[in-house]
Enzyme design. Structure first.
Site, PDB file in Angstrom:
ATOM      1  CE  LYS A   1      76.502  24.496  23.215  1.00  0.00           C
ATOM      2  NZ  LYS A   1      76.458  23.615  24.406  1.00  0.00           N
TER       3      LYS A   1
ATOM      4  CE1 TYR B   1      71.387  21.881  23.663  1.00  0.00           C
ATOM      5  CE2 TYR B   1      70.997  24.226  23.950  1.00  0.00           C
ATOM      6  CZ  TYR B   1      71.840  23.181  23.639  1.00  0.00           C
ATOM      7  OH  TYR B   1      73.147  23.438  23.286  1.00  0.00           O
TER       8      TYR B   1
ATOM      9  CG  PHE C   1      71.727  20.502  32.505  1.00  0.00           C
ATOM     10  CD1 PHE C   1      71.492  20.770  31.168  1.00  0.00           C
ATOM     11  CD2 PHE C   1      71.843  19.170  32.902  1.00  0.00           C
ATOM     12  CE1 PHE C   1      71.387  19.742  30.234  1.00  0.00           C
ATOM     13  CE2 PHE C   1      71.745  18.131  31.966  1.00  0.00           C
ATOM     14  CZ  PHE C   1      71.510  18.426  30.633  1.00  0.00           C
TER      15      PHE C   1
ATOM     16  CB  THR D   1      79.246  16.880  26.835  1.00  0.00           C
ATOM     17  OG1 THR D   1      78.690  16.058  25.804  1.00  0.00           O
ATOM     18  CG2 THR D   1      78.262  17.946  27.240  1.00  0.00           C
TER      19      THR D   1
ATOM     20  CG  ASN E   1      79.662  22.699  26.021  1.00  0.00           C
ATOM     21  OD1 ASN E   1      78.947  23.546  25.487  1.00  0.00           O
ATOM     22  ND2 ASN E   1      79.246  21.474  26.246  1.00  0.00           N
TER      23      ASN E   1
ATOM     24  CG  HIS F   1      74.520  22.204  19.354  1.00  0.00           C
ATOM     25  ND1 HIS F   1      74.043  21.190  20.154  1.00  0.00           N
ATOM     26  CD2 HIS F   1      73.945  22.020  18.135  1.00  0.00           C
ATOM     27  CE1 HIS F   1      73.205  20.447  19.437  1.00  0.00           C
ATOM     28  NE2 HIS F   1      73.130  20.923  18.210  1.00  0.00           N
TER      29      HIS F   1
ATOM     30  CD  GLU G   1      70.322  19.522  16.745  1.00  0.00           C
ATOM     31  OE1 GLU G   1      71.418  19.616  16.144  1.00  0.00           O
ATOM     32  OE2 GLU G   1      70.199  18.954  17.850  1.00  0.00           O
TER      33      GLU G   1
HETATM   34  P1  RTP Z   1      75.286  20.025  22.690  1.00  0.00           P
HETATM   35  O1  RTP Z   1      73.912  19.399  22.577  1.00  0.00           O
HETATM   36  O2  RTP Z   1      75.266  21.407  23.270  1.00  0.00           O
HETATM   37  O3  RTP Z   1      76.064  19.923  21.421  1.00  0.00           O
HETATM   38  O4  RTP Z   1      76.143  19.180  23.715  1.00  0.00           O
HETATM   39  P2  RTP Z   1      76.224  17.616  23.841  1.00  0.00           P
HETATM   40  O5  RTP Z   1      75.366  16.937  22.809  1.00  0.00           O
HETATM   41  O6  RTP Z   1      77.675  17.268  23.861  1.00  0.00           O
HETATM   42  O7  RTP Z   1      75.619  17.407  25.268  1.00  0.00           O
HETATM   43  P3  RTP Z   1      74.093  17.225  25.697  1.00  0.00           P
HETATM   44  O8  RTP Z   1      74.034  16.036  26.563  1.00  0.00           O
HETATM   45  O9  RTP Z   1      73.190  17.311  24.524  1.00  0.00           O
HETATM   46  O10 RTP Z   1      73.873  18.497  26.625  1.00  0.00           O
HETATM   47  C1  RTP Z   1      73.527  19.737  26.081  1.00  0.00           C
HETATM   48  C2  RTP Z   1      74.265  20.841  26.773  1.00  0.00           C
HETATM   49  O11 RTP Z   1      73.763  20.983  28.082  1.00  0.00           O
HETATM   50  C3  RTP Z   1      74.798  21.435  28.941  1.00  0.00           C
HETATM   51  N1  RTP Z   1      74.940  20.511  30.046  1.00  0.00           N
HETATM   52  N2  RTP Z   1      75.143  20.914  31.264  1.00  0.00           N
HETATM   53  N3  RTP Z   1      75.487  20.985  34.076  1.00  0.00           N
HETATM   54  C4  RTP Z   1      75.447  19.814  33.454  1.00  0.00           C
HETATM   55  O12 RTP Z   1      75.589  18.781  34.029  1.00  0.00           O
HETATM   56  C5  RTP Z   1      75.225  19.812  32.012  1.00  0.00           C
HETATM   57  N4  RTP Z   1      75.086  18.733  31.254  1.00  0.00           N
HETATM   58  C6  RTP Z   1      74.908  19.193  29.990  1.00  0.00           C
HETATM   59  C7  RTP Z   1      76.086  21.464  28.136  1.00  0.00           C
HETATM   60  O13 RTP Z   1      76.332  22.804  27.740  1.00  0.00           O
HETATM   61  C8  RTP Z   1      75.752  20.614  26.936  1.00  0.00           C
HETATM   62  O14 RTP Z   1      76.495  21.005  25.812  1.00  0.00           O
HETATM   63 MG    MG Z   2      73.340  17.415  22.435  1.00  0.00          MG
END
Ligand code: RTP
Ligand code: MG
Length: 148
Positions: free
Chosen positions: A9, A49, A57, A91, A112, A115, A126
């Site tokens: 990222k 996304y 968010f 995450t 973080n 991705h 994706e």
């Molecule tokens: P990613 O898609 O980025 O690989 O991350 P992930 O699967 O571990 O998490 P996901 O639930 O898909 O969330 C996507 C991204 O959104 C941001 N986020 N912010 N502020 C918040 O509560 C919050 N929750 C999620 C994070 O950057 C997350 O990687």
């Molecule tokens: Mg995700």
């Protein structure tokens, strides 16, 4: 062979962590089959996304992911999706274990570092979203023929 989509990222690119991150997946034993440094458009970010549209968010997430270059990659190997998710860590970097990418380099859930696809369905979606078919290569590692 399973393929997964990973992306350093904008925070990871700014912090010059591309090499460190690529190195971890190489050393693990996965094979890199596609990669590019790119600027994500707002449209692509919203598609990528899409599952988070409407969440509090979402706007921040799209703003962040389009704020600077990302390093998009496709890695291949047996169980690549699950193995890469394990190596990325939880995450929220607050919960990610040391030894994982987010555990070692992240501080905030909104920044973080990396991705990674979370299922075979999202990996396929994706990969298609970010890469053209001809940008993904198939090659042998020739380990037995010219490394002694
Ligand atoms: P990613 O898609 O980025 O690989 O991350 P992930 O699967 O571990 O998490 P996901 O639930 O898909 O969330 C996507 C991204 O959104 C941001 N986020 N912010 N502020 C918040 O509560 C919050 N929750 C999620 C994070 O950057 C997350 O990687
Ligand atoms: Mg995700």
């Amino acid at each position: 062979m399973e393929k997964t989509f990973l992306m350093v990222k904008p925070d990871g690119v700014q912090r010059q962590l591309i090499g460190e991150i690529v190195s971890r997946f190489e050393r693990k034993g996965l094979q890199l089959v596609g990669a590019k440094l790119m600027q994500i458009s707002e449209e692509l970010a919203e598609q990528h996304y899409g599952e988070h549209k409407g969440k509090p968010f979402f706007t921040e997430l799209v703003e962040f992911i389009t704020s600077g270059p990302v390093f998009a990659m496709v890695w291949q190997g047996e169980n690549a999706i699950e193995i890469c998710r394990q190596m990325m860590g939880k995450t929220n970097p607050k919960e990610a274990l040391p030894g994982t990418i987010r555990g070692d380099f992240g501080m905030f859930v909104g920044k973080n570092v990396i991705h990674g696809s979370d299922s075979p369905e999202s990996a396929e979606r994706e990969i298609q979203l970010f890469f053209k078919e001809e940008e993904l290569l198939t090659y042998d590692r020739h380990i037995n023929t010219w490394i002694y």
